[in-house]
Scaffold this active site. Structure first.
Site, mmCIF file in Angstrom:
data_model
loop_
_atom_site.group_PDB
_atom_site.id
_atom_site.type_symbol
_atom_site.label_atom_id
_atom_site.label_comp_id
_atom_site.label_asym_id
_atom_site.label_seq_id
_atom_site.Cartn_x
_atom_site.Cartn_y
_atom_site.Cartn_z
ATOM 1 N N GLY A 86 0.823 -1.211 0.000
ATOM 2 C CA GLY A 86 0.000 0.000 0.000
ATOM 3 C C GLY A 86 0.851 1.253 0.000
ATOM 4 O O GLY A 86 2.072 1.200 0.153
ATOM 5 N N GLY A 88 2.609 3.798 1.419
ATOM 6 C CA GLY A 88 3.158 4.068 2.743
ATOM 7 C C GLY A 88 3.594 5.511 2.907
ATOM 8 O O GLY A 88 3.902 5.953 4.014
ATOM 9 N N ARG A 89 3.649 6.226 1.800
ATOM 10 C CA ARG A 89 4.054 7.632 1.906
ATOM 11 C C ARG A 89 3.510 8.451 0.752
ATOM 12 O O ARG A 89 4.007 9.535 0.469
ATOM 13 C CB ARG A 89 5.566 7.721 1.914
ATOM 14 C CG ARG A 89 6.172 7.045 0.703
ATOM 15 C CD ARG A 89 7.589 7.413 0.590
ATOM 16 N NE ARG A 89 8.218 6.592 -0.420
ATOM 17 C CZ ARG A 89 9.387 6.868 -0.911
ATOM 18 N NH1 ARG A 89 10.032 7.909 -0.487
ATOM 19 N NH2 ARG A 89 9.907 6.082 -1.824
ATOM 20 N N LYS A 109 3.886 12.372 -3.224
ATOM 21 C CA LYS A 109 4.727 11.275 -2.735
ATOM 22 C C LYS A 109 5.694 11.829 -1.692
ATOM 23 O O LYS A 109 6.469 12.737 -1.994
ATOM 24 C CB LYS A 109 5.487 10.682 -3.930
ATOM 25 C CG LYS A 109 6.259 9.423 -3.630
ATOM 26 C CD LYS A 109 6.804 8.818 -4.919
ATOM 27 C CE LYS A 109 7.767 7.679 -4.662
ATOM 28 N NZ LYS A 109 8.364 7.188 -5.905
ATOM 29 N N GLY A 122 7.067 7.728 6.119
ATOM 30 C CA GLY A 122 6.147 8.348 5.166
ATOM 31 C C GLY A 122 6.741 9.516 4.405
ATOM 32 O O GLY A 122 6.038 10.223 3.688
ATOM 33 N N ARG A 179 -1.792 -1.036 -10.129
ATOM 34 C CA ARG A 179 -0.627 -1.882 -10.369
ATOM 35 C C ARG A 179 -1.062 -3.337 -10.375
ATOM 36 O O ARG A 179 -2.156 -3.660 -9.896
ATOM 37 C CB ARG A 179 0.384 -1.724 -9.219
ATOM 38 C CG ARG A 179 0.646 -0.324 -8.807
ATOM 39 C CD ARG A 179 0.713 -0.202 -7.281
ATOM 40 N NE ARG A 179 0.767 1.220 -6.897
ATOM 41 C CZ ARG A 179 1.880 1.898 -6.763
ATOM 42 N NH1 ARG A 179 3.027 1.294 -6.902
ATOM 43 N NH2 ARG A 179 1.865 3.181 -6.467
ATOM 44 N N ASP A 250 4.341 -4.613 -7.597
ATOM 45 C CA ASP A 250 3.713 -3.362 -7.152
ATOM 46 C C ASP A 250 4.267 -2.167 -7.923
ATOM 47 O O ASP A 250 3.756 -1.061 -7.807
ATOM 48 C CB ASP A 250 3.909 -3.155 -5.643
ATOM 49 C CG ASP A 250 5.360 -3.285 -5.220
ATOM 50 O OD1 ASP A 250 5.958 -4.336 -5.486
ATOM 51 O OD2 ASP A 250 5.903 -2.329 -4.641
ATOM 52 N N ASN A 251 5.302 -2.386 -8.712
ATOM 53 C CA ASN A 251 5.851 -1.309 -9.536
ATOM 54 C C ASN A 251 5.590 -1.564 -11.020
ATOM 55 O O ASN A 251 6.323 -1.076 -11.878
ATOM 56 C CB ASN A 251 7.353 -1.153 -9.283
ATOM 57 C CG ASN A 251 7.641 -0.695 -7.858
ATOM 58 O OD1 ASN A 251 6.803 -0.090 -7.213
ATOM 59 N ND2 ASN A 251 8.841 -0.984 -7.377
ATOM 60 N N ASP A 260 7.668 4.318 -10.657
ATOM 61 C CA ASP A 260 8.552 4.128 -9.517
ATOM 62 C C ASP A 260 10.025 4.146 -9.896
ATOM 63 O O ASP A 260 10.640 3.113 -10.166
ATOM 64 C CB ASP A 260 8.197 2.856 -8.752
ATOM 65 C CG ASP A 260 7.660 3.243 -7.387
ATOM 66 O OD1 ASP A 260 7.988 4.352 -6.955
ATOM 67 O OD2 ASP A 260 6.938 2.456 -6.762
HETATM 68 P P1 AMP Z 1 8.945 1.287 -3.308
HETATM 69 O O1 AMP Z 1 10.249 0.614 -3.060
HETATM 70 O O2 AMP Z 1 9.052 2.792 -3.385
HETATM 71 O O3 AMP Z 1 8.201 0.713 -4.456
HETATM 72 O O4 AMP Z 1 8.074 1.041 -2.007
HETATM 73 C C1 AMP Z 1 7.718 -0.226 -1.546
HETATM 74 C C2 AMP Z 1 6.759 -0.104 -0.386
HETATM 75 O O5 AMP Z 1 7.377 0.546 0.718
HETATM 76 C C3 AMP Z 1 5.512 0.704 -0.686
HETATM 77 O O6 AMP Z 1 4.434 0.133 0.002
HETATM 78 C C4 AMP Z 1 5.852 2.066 -0.140
HETATM 79 O O7 AMP Z 1 4.710 2.833 0.164
HETATM 80 C C5 AMP Z 1 6.641 1.695 1.107
HETATM 81 N N1 AMP Z 1 7.563 2.769 1.513
HETATM 82 C C6 AMP Z 1 8.671 3.176 0.858
HETATM 83 N N2 AMP Z 1 9.273 4.179 1.528
HETATM 84 C C7 AMP Z 1 8.537 4.437 2.622
HETATM 85 C C8 AMP Z 1 8.639 5.357 3.708
HETATM 86 N N3 AMP Z 1 9.643 6.232 3.796
HETATM 87 N N4 AMP Z 1 7.699 5.306 4.657
HETATM 88 C C9 AMP Z 1 6.685 4.432 4.588
HETATM 89 N N5 AMP Z 1 6.526 3.535 3.600
HETATM 90 C C10 AMP Z 1 7.440 3.531 2.617
HETATM 91 MG MG MG Z 2 6.616 1.195 -5.463
#
Ligand code: AMP
Ligand code: MG
Length: 492
Positions: A86, A88-89, A109, A122, A179, A250-251, A260
């Site tokens: 989901g 997360g930020r 973001k 976040g 996604r 998810d990407n 992403d």
């Molecule tokens: P990503 O590697 O950017 O595709 O992120 C993978 C997962 O980690 C996703 O669910 C993001 O929302 C979560 N995520 C990445 N960075 C953060 C952060 N700084 N705080 C909270 N969730 C994060």
């Molecule tokens: Mg991602």
């Protein structure tokens, strides 16, 4: 300033998201703004004010009509399934209708910890925000489907990733943020109804031509359509030496856009095994694996739709499998089309694939720069005198010296003037790509010295990748050994 919001995703079943307001930041400052994109999206810029815009793009004030939310999704990360990821930020403000009548998501973001943050803060550091800005807009200028970057603000707060760094928020614009992982989230919970609603939503937004198909065909047709866009997308990545770095499900966007930009990077010296991401220890997402990872991700997508494809599960699996297998030939055809164009060929001949492969092999053994080699082909096509500087890019020249006359003979059969071939070549082989050391230089100047000059210059260079820009030769050449960037980090 904001155009009217449409709120399509927010009207999906509530279990598709969590309502969430961006967490205000201390001191927002607008450091990048994409005016042409804002115009395309119907923003009212008549009374544009950077200070006011910073407040909006930081999420400190939620624009009228927006219903901010964090989307639920799951995903296979490096092959392992995570049932709950989901946003997360990231916060989706809603959709707007652009000048061409298409719905576009507007997302912040780095907008604070959401119910999906799993202990993360976040937030986003400035470096990765600027990297996404530069590379996504660079991809767009290269003609490759991608999410866009509308704005970047610094928050006046620090984020901690080992060391303190300036915090930032990116405003991302996407055809949608659906996604493969969005579907997986519900499939993993046995929630077929939600999968059906998401699929219908995806069809309406991205593949409206499928709406007329009977339900018995529609969902398999969706898999096929998504596979077609992924095949075309990855072929284009391969054609510019782009390495995504985290091709997790998810990407992988259902729209067929690149999404992403984490540890992504462009290959310099041609080597199909190239990997940059520090977290990709096994080389799962190496350059040469990308087409087959996309296929693997598509198989995961098809699995989520099995109950909708056919009432007979066995039959559904067989039909879906056939579509996933057909991706292979489709990808090969897309790739060959991209590579033919890169050699200046508009006609097709039996031996073209071998011709492409022979050049790649020569580049591999000669450690030749991918972008520069293709770019210089235009000069070589126009004049034999251009051969010596071209050959200088190869450490071993035997293979490429043998290749050149083969290519020239093939070009002759195109039956057009060499000046026209050269023009074709310059229109598809970029002079400028976001070279890793230049991206790094721009990020460091901004994050370490609050100097956005290098970022601005690089942004300008990348806006016109196919046109030589006098005085900017440094952006066209590969990194010197001491400048080389060998590792990239997610920086999340
Ligand atoms: P990503 O590697 O950017 O595709 O992120 C993978 C997962 O980690 C996703 O669910 C993001 O929302 C979560 N995520 C990445 N960075 C953060 C952060 N700084 N705080 C909270 N969730 C994060
Ligand atoms: Mg991602």
């Amino acid at each position: 300033m904001f155009p009217e919001f449409t709120l399509r995703y927010a009207r999906l079943p509530e279990r598709c998201y969590a309502r969430f307001e961006p967490v205000p930041v201390a001191s927002p400052r607008l450091v990048a703004f994409n005016r042409p994109l804002a115009e395309e999206l119907g923003f009212d810029l008549a009374a544009f004010d950077a200070e006011e815009a910073a407040v909006w793009f930081a999420g400190n004030v939620v624009p009228r009509g927006a219903e901010p939310l964090a989307q639920a999704y799951a995903g296979h990360q490096f092959g392992g399934f995570v049932p709950s990821l989901g946003d997360g930020r990231a916060v989706l403000l809603g959709e707007v209708t652009d000048r061409e009548g298409r719905l576009r998501d507007i997302q912040l973001k780095g907008a604070g910890a959401t119910p999906f943050s799993r202990g993360g803060d976040g937030r986003a550091p400035l470096g990765p925000v600027l990297r996404e800005y530069l590379v996504s807009e660079g991809m767009r200028a290269l003609g490759i489907p991608t999410t866009r970057s509308l704005a970047a603000v610094t928050t006046g707060e620090r984020v901690y990733r080992g060391l303190p760094e300036p915090g930032a928020i990116l405003t991302r614009v996407a055809a949608s943020h659906l996604r493969v992982g969005t579907f997986q989230y519900f499939a993993a919970r046995g929630d077929v109804e939600a999968v059906r609603e998401l699929a219908d939503h995806a069809i309406q937004r991205h593949y409206p031509e499928l709406q007329e198909r009977p339900a018995s065909e529609r969902y398999l047709a969706l898999v096929e359509a998504v596979a077609a866009r992924q095949a075309a997308l990855v072929a284009q990545w391969m054609g510019v030496g782009f390495i995504h770095g985290v091709m997790n499900t998810d990407n992988t966007a259902i729209s067929g856009e690149t999404i992403d930009y984490g540890p992504c990077a462009f290959m310099e010296a041609y080597d199909p095994r190239t990997v940059f991401s520090s977290i990709d220890e096994g080389g799962r997402y190496a350059y040469r694996n990308q087409p087959w990872i996309a296929q693997w991700n598509l198989a995961r997508f098809a699995e989520t739709l099995i109950p909708l494809i056919d009432d007979d599960q066995q039959r559904a699996i067989e039909r879906a499998t056939a579509v996933i297998e057909a991706y292979e030939a489709r990808y090969e055809a897309e790739w060959l089309a991209v590579m033919r164009a890169k050699l200046g060929l508009a006609t097709a001949e039996e031996g073209d694939q071998a011709l492409v492969e022979a050049l790649l092999e020569a580049m591999h053994t000669g450690r030749a720069d991918f972008t520069r080699t293709f770019r210089q082909l235009a000069d070589v096509a126009e004049s034999e005198a251009a051969e010596p500087p071209f050959l200088e890019g190869f450490r071993a020249t035997e293979a490429v010296t043998e290749w050149l006359p083969r290519w020239r003979a093939r070009l002759a059969r195109e039956g057009v003037a060499m000046a026209d071939i050269a023009a074709r070549l310059r229109a598809v082989n970029p002079c400028y790509i976001p070279r890793n050391h230049k991206v790094q230089e721009a990020l460091s100047a901004a994050a370490d010295h609050d100097d956005f000059g290098p970022f601005e210059t690089l942004r300008e260079v990348l806006a016109n990748p196919f046109t030589e820009q006098p005085g900017r030769e440094a952006y066209a050449r590969p990194a010197a050994p001491e400048e080389r960037v060998l590792r990239t980090f997610c920086g999340t």
